[in-house]
Design a protein around this motif. Structure first.
Motif, PDB file in Angstrom:
ATOM      1  N   SER A 130    -105.098 -19.667  22.972  1.00 20.60           N
ATOM      2  CA  SER A 130    -105.410 -18.472  23.720  1.00 20.60           C
ATOM      3  C   SER A 130    -104.786 -18.385  25.119  1.00 20.60           C
ATOM      4  O   SER A 130    -104.561 -17.499  25.637  1.00 20.60           O
ATOM      5  CB  SER A 130    -106.784 -17.983  23.579  1.00 20.60           C
ATOM      6  N   SER A 131    -104.527 -19.800  25.686  1.00 22.12           N
ATOM      7  CA  SER A 131    -104.112 -19.705  27.139  1.00 22.12           C
ATOM      8  C   SER A 131    -102.515 -19.316  27.138  1.00 22.12           C
ATOM      9  O   SER A 131    -101.984 -19.236  26.011  1.00 22.12           O
ATOM     10  CB  SER A 131    -104.319 -21.153  27.515  1.00 22.12           C
ATOM     11  N   GLY A 132    -102.075 -19.294  28.275  1.00 22.33           N
ATOM     12  CA  GLY A 132    -100.822 -18.760  28.619  1.00 22.33           C
ATOM     13  C   GLY A 132    -100.478 -17.491  28.714  1.00 22.33           C
ATOM     14  O   GLY A 132    -101.615 -16.591  28.348  1.00 22.33           O
ATOM     15  N   ARG A 133     -99.529 -16.906  29.054  1.00 21.19           N
ATOM     16  CA  ARG A 133     -99.329 -15.561  29.428  1.00 21.19           C
ATOM     17  C   ARG A 133     -98.462 -14.924  28.113  1.00 21.19           C
ATOM     18  O   ARG A 133     -97.317 -15.142  27.799  1.00 21.19           O
ATOM     19  CB  ARG A 133     -98.410 -15.431  30.496  1.00 21.19           C
ATOM     20  N   ASP A 135     -97.497 -12.148  27.721  1.00 21.25           N
ATOM     21  CA  ASP A 135     -96.274 -11.182  27.959  1.00 21.25           C
ATOM     22  C   ASP A 135     -94.949 -12.121  28.130  1.00 21.25           C
ATOM     23  O   ASP A 135     -93.886 -11.548  28.167  1.00 21.25           O
ATOM     24  CB  ASP A 135     -96.419 -10.326  29.370  1.00 21.25           C
ATOM     25  N   LEU A 136     -94.950 -13.386  28.072  1.00 22.43           N
ATOM     26  CA  LEU A 136     -93.668 -14.419  28.374  1.00 22.43           C
ATOM     27  C   LEU A 136     -93.384 -14.657  26.983  1.00 22.43           C
ATOM     28  O   LEU A 136     -92.263 -15.322  26.742  1.00 22.43           O
ATOM     29  CB  LEU A 136     -94.123 -15.462  29.262  1.00 22.43           C
ATOM     30  N   ASP A 137     -94.249 -14.615  25.884  1.00 28.05           N
ATOM     31  CA  ASP A 137     -94.027 -15.207  24.601  1.00 28.05           C
ATOM     32  C   ASP A 137     -93.503 -14.409  23.581  1.00 28.05           C
ATOM     33  O   ASP A 137     -94.525 -13.351  22.969  1.00 28.05           O
ATOM     34  CB  ASP A 137     -95.354 -15.642  24.353  1.00 28.05           C
ATOM     35  N   LYS A 140     -95.552 -12.926  20.787  1.00 31.52           N
ATOM     36  CA  LYS A 140     -96.798 -12.383  20.853  1.00 31.52           C
ATOM     37  C   LYS A 140     -96.531 -10.855  21.670  1.00 31.52           C
ATOM     38  O   LYS A 140     -97.717 -10.396  22.347  1.00 31.52           O
ATOM     39  CB  LYS A 140     -97.944 -13.114  21.456  1.00 31.52           C
TER      40      LYS A 140
ATOM     41  N   ASP B  39     -96.108 -21.461  31.788  1.00 27.48           N
ATOM     42  CA  ASP B  39     -96.964 -20.049  31.475  1.00 27.48           C
ATOM     43  C   ASP B  39     -97.256 -19.976  30.049  1.00 27.48           C
ATOM     44  O   ASP B  39     -97.766 -18.716  29.915  1.00 27.48           O
ATOM     45  CB  ASP B  39     -96.564 -18.930  32.483  1.00 27.48           C
ATOM     46  N   VAL B  40     -96.301 -20.501  29.069  1.00 23.36           N
ATOM     47  CA  VAL B  40     -96.720 -20.107  27.922  1.00 23.36           C
ATOM     48  C   VAL B  40     -97.297 -20.916  27.186  1.00 23.36           C
ATOM     49  O   VAL B  40     -97.317 -22.121  27.378  1.00 23.36           O
ATOM     50  CB  VAL B  40     -95.023 -19.955  27.053  1.00 23.36           C
ATOM     51  N   ALA B  41     -98.199 -20.675  26.148  1.00 26.77           N
ATOM     52  CA  ALA B  41     -99.255 -21.468  25.465  1.00 26.77           C
ATOM     53  C   ALA B  41     -98.331 -21.926  24.328  1.00 26.77           C
ATOM     54  O   ALA B  41     -97.964 -21.505  23.301  1.00 26.77           O
ATOM     55  CB  ALA B  41    -100.251 -20.486  24.927  1.00 26.77           C
ATOM     56  N   TRP B  50     -89.373 -23.109  21.678  1.00 26.74           N
ATOM     57  CA  TRP B  50     -88.921 -23.271  23.326  1.00 26.74           C
ATOM     58  C   TRP B  50     -88.039 -24.033  23.528  1.00 26.74           C
ATOM     59  O   TRP B  50     -87.205 -23.892  24.582  1.00 26.74           O
ATOM     60  CB  TRP B  50     -90.106 -23.261  23.845  1.00 26.74           C
ATOM     61  N   PRO B 106     -98.406  -6.384  32.216  1.00 28.88           N
ATOM     62  CA  PRO B 106     -97.661  -7.462  32.383  1.00 28.88           C
ATOM     63  C   PRO B 106     -96.022  -7.335  32.220  1.00 28.88           C
ATOM     64  O   PRO B 106     -95.805  -6.928  31.030  1.00 28.88           O
ATOM     65  CB  PRO B 106     -98.139  -8.685  31.815  1.00 28.88           C
ATOM     66  N   TYR B 108     -92.272  -8.745  31.338  1.00 25.36           N
ATOM     67  CA  TYR B 108     -91.214 -10.183  30.800  1.00 25.36           C
ATOM     68  C   TYR B 108     -90.623 -10.630  31.816  1.00 25.36           C
ATOM     69  O   TYR B 108     -90.411  -9.859  33.058  1.00 25.36           O
ATOM     70  CB  TYR B 108     -90.344  -9.358  29.580  1.00 25.36           C
ATOM     71  N   PRO B 109     -90.232 -11.777  31.855  1.00 23.96           N
ATOM     72  CA  PRO B 109     -89.608 -12.429  32.872  1.00 23.96           C
ATOM     73  C   PRO B 109     -88.393 -11.595  33.441  1.00 23.96           C
ATOM     74  O   PRO B 109     -87.623 -11.004  32.672  1.00 23.96           O
ATOM     75  CB  PRO B 109     -88.933 -13.799  32.452  1.00 23.96           C
ATOM     76  N   PHE B 163     -85.146 -17.180  28.419  1.00 26.27           N
ATOM     77  CA  PHE B 163     -85.843 -16.090  27.487  1.00 26.27           C
ATOM     78  C   PHE B 163     -85.080 -15.465  26.722  1.00 26.27           C
ATOM     79  O   PHE B 163     -83.979 -14.726  27.265  1.00 26.27           O
ATOM     80  CB  PHE B 163     -86.980 -15.496  28.110  1.00 26.27           C
TER      81      PHE B 163
END
Lengths: 391, 182
Positions: A130-133, A135-137, A140, B39-41, B50, B106, B108-109, B163
């Motif tokens: 669940s960690s991480g952002r 909105d960048l991924d 998700k 910052d990405v899980a 990635w 939030p 996106y980049p 990205f």
């Protein structure tokens, strides 16, 4: 007093087991891969396929939404519960006995993390999932409210509708909340107000989304025999649950033709002795207006894509409320949109009030059968038919 | 990509990042990828995705046994339960299946909300019906993206990381390449 009854005696069996190797270090493998491997082995051991399993329970670190997607399983029942795994068994046994599902997979998965292993603490690939952002991924980006917005847009596209079609659902909720002294939003609204409301997740505006509130509801359940001794009560006639295979990956659902709502209602009508014509009041979940629309369609009032026309035909202009088929009120307490977001608890409480004849000025005459459908269209759909109990 | 030289209504939100237009040589060690996408899980299953992004390759999973594609990357094929999964680059062509405009929350980049919402879509990739990937949608000035529009993969660089995004192909646009791996 400790619980003493054993209504499940000899009624449930374990038909398959599966495992992975346990090791101090499983190497370059994900927790998801371990859970998938053990689950696959258990289902194969039972000589079953993914199409036979309709319940998934997890007591481990892997969520059921992931397990469903990796195993490709549409489920009727899913639940994540705290361990030990016996709690998962209790959950699975209960769900099978109740008819929530027929074949339940219980998966418990463990993985060394920074919290319990010094070597794992040095492995950045063992961070909590669940960690991480998010909105960048890109894996998700469509989650939670965004999935409602994305599929609402798809609905409007597929059936050539406009967002004004959602407005009457919002107005209905507010008109009903006006008669509910405990509702959070009671100021009447119009379709014009709806169209002028701030856009949040286009095509969904502020009035398409439920209102976060502080509040609580609680319920006490017992056997029907005990209930008759105790006084006015409501019987749970049938329940149904469901989530399509996409689980946590909402953008992957095949189409609007088969959502969690459809799976749930298919099951509910098979289980129920009541038919749609018997329903005196309907509580379609309205965390987002689009969900109510999908529930109305899935319940069988009309076909998929016809909900907007059906709602217009069901509109009672004098009271600014819905009356389905000229008779059936919808979310008489105001729903999550106007009473406040309770994820369906308010809907069930109002159904109890109505069936007990205790809904004050909101009381629907001769109200004996209620259909309540808490949950979103994809990720946590459920339905319940409740009926006035005989004294 | 010539269109990048044209002003677009999205040009603003592409700053201070920029649309990447060349494939740089990058270090693709685990450590380098984790630092780049701090910052990405990222876990064992998504690391390859990635790593692919870092070198402008959009990787999707493909089952070595039944040939079905799947995204996001999974350790097992949900169709046939094979655990022999290969990662293959998508041609990056597809159509918009789901679409929304974000106005808050939030971003996106390199996206921001200063002057307009920005659109995010689930793109159905040409490799297989139902194979979808979600990313921002970029279109030409005065042209709102719509469900069903044809799109082409592009890349956004932000904070030293790449990205994926998709740009709408206008009627006059020719696809950059017509490859189909179907």
């Amino acid at each position: 007093m400790t619980a003493r009854r054993n209504p499940i005696r000899d009624k449930i069996a374990i038909v398959g087991v599966g495992r992975t190797r346990y090791s101090r270090d499983a190497g370059e493998i994900s927790i998801g891969a371990l859970a998938a491997e053990a689950s696959r082995a258990a289902i194969r051991d039972a000589a079953l396929t993914r199409h036979d399993v309709d319940g998934v329970v997890s007591t481990g670190l892997v969520g059921t939404g992931y397990l469903q997607y990796v195993l490709g399983i549409d489920v009727s029942w899913f639940d994540e519960t705290a361990g030990p795994v016996t709690w998962g068994f209790a959950d699975a046994i209960g769900s099978i006995v109740s008819g929530a599902c027929d074949v339940a997979l219980v998966c418990h998965s463990v993985y060394r993390t920074a919290a319990n292993s010094r070597s794992a603490a040095n492995d950045p690939l063992r961070r909590p999932r669940s960690s991480g952002r998010p909105d960048l991924d890109v894996t998700k980006l469509i989650r939670g409210p965004r999935s409602a917005a994305a599929w609402a847009a798809r609905y409007l596209h597929d059936f050539n509708r406009s967002r004004e079609d959602f407005a009457l659902l919002a107005v209905n909720g507010r008109s009903n909340a006006a008669a509910n002294p405990q509702a959070a939003l009671r100021e009447p609204i119009t379709v014009s107000d709806y169209m002028a409301a701030p856009m949040v997740l286009d095509p969904l505006c502020m009035l398409d989304m439920d209102l976060p509130v502080d509040g609580a509801d609680a319920f006490v359940l017992t056997t029907a025999e005990r209930a008759r001794e105790l006084g006015p009560h409501v019987l749970i006639h049938a329940t149904s649950f469901g989530r399509s295979f996409d689980g946590d990956y909402r953008e992957q659902n095949d189409s609007l033709q088969y959502t969690g709502c459809d799976r749930v209602m298919e099951g509910l009508w098979q289980k129920s002795h009541y038919a749609l014509e018997d329903v005196d009041i309907f509580f379609p979940y309205d965390g987002f207006t689009i969900y109510s629309l999908l529930w109305i369609e899935a319940a069988g009032y009309c076909q998929r894509g016809e909900g907007s026309d059906f709602i217009r035909a069901s509109w009672d202009a004098a009271t600014q409320r819905l009356k389905l088929r000229g008779r059936v009120p919808v979310n008489s307490h105001g729903g999550s949109l106007s009473e406040g977001a309770s994820q369906g608890a308010g809907h069930i409480r109002e159904a109890v009030n109505q069936l007990r004849g205790e809904a004050m000025e909101r009381q629907v005459p001769d109200c004996n059968v209620a259909l309540v459908t808490p949950g979103g269209a994809f990720h946590n759909a459920s339905a319940m038919i409740m009926a006035t109990g005989e004294m | 990509m010539a269109y990048l030289d044209q002003p677009t209504r999205f040009a603003a939100w592409c700053l201070p990042g920029r649309l990447a237009n060349s494939m740089n040589s990058v270090s693709t060690s685990d450590k380098a990828i984790l630092e780049r996408y701090a910052d990405v899980a990222i876990d064992r299953d998504s690391l390859s995705f990635w790593r692919g992004c870092a070198s402008h390759r959009l990787l999707v999973g493909r089952c070595a046994d039944c040939g079905r594609f799947r995204f996001p990357l999974l350790p097992m094929c949900p169709e046939c339960w094979s655990t022999t999964i290969t990662y293959v680059p998508s041609a990056g062509e597809g159509t918009i299946a789901l679409l929304m405009s974000l106005r808050r929350g939030p971003a996106y980049p390199a996206a921001h909300y200063d002057d307009a919402p920005y659109t995010v879509g689930a793109v159905e990739l040409a490799e297989q019906a139902g194979l979808r990937l979600t990313a921002p949608i970029i279109s030409s000035p005065g042209r709102s993206p719509r469900i069903g529009d044809r799109v082409q993969l592009t890349w956004i660089e932000s904070g030293g990381a790449e990205f994926p995004a998709f740009r709408v192909l206008d009627a006059l646009d020719k696809p950059d390449h017509g490859r189909r791996t179907r």
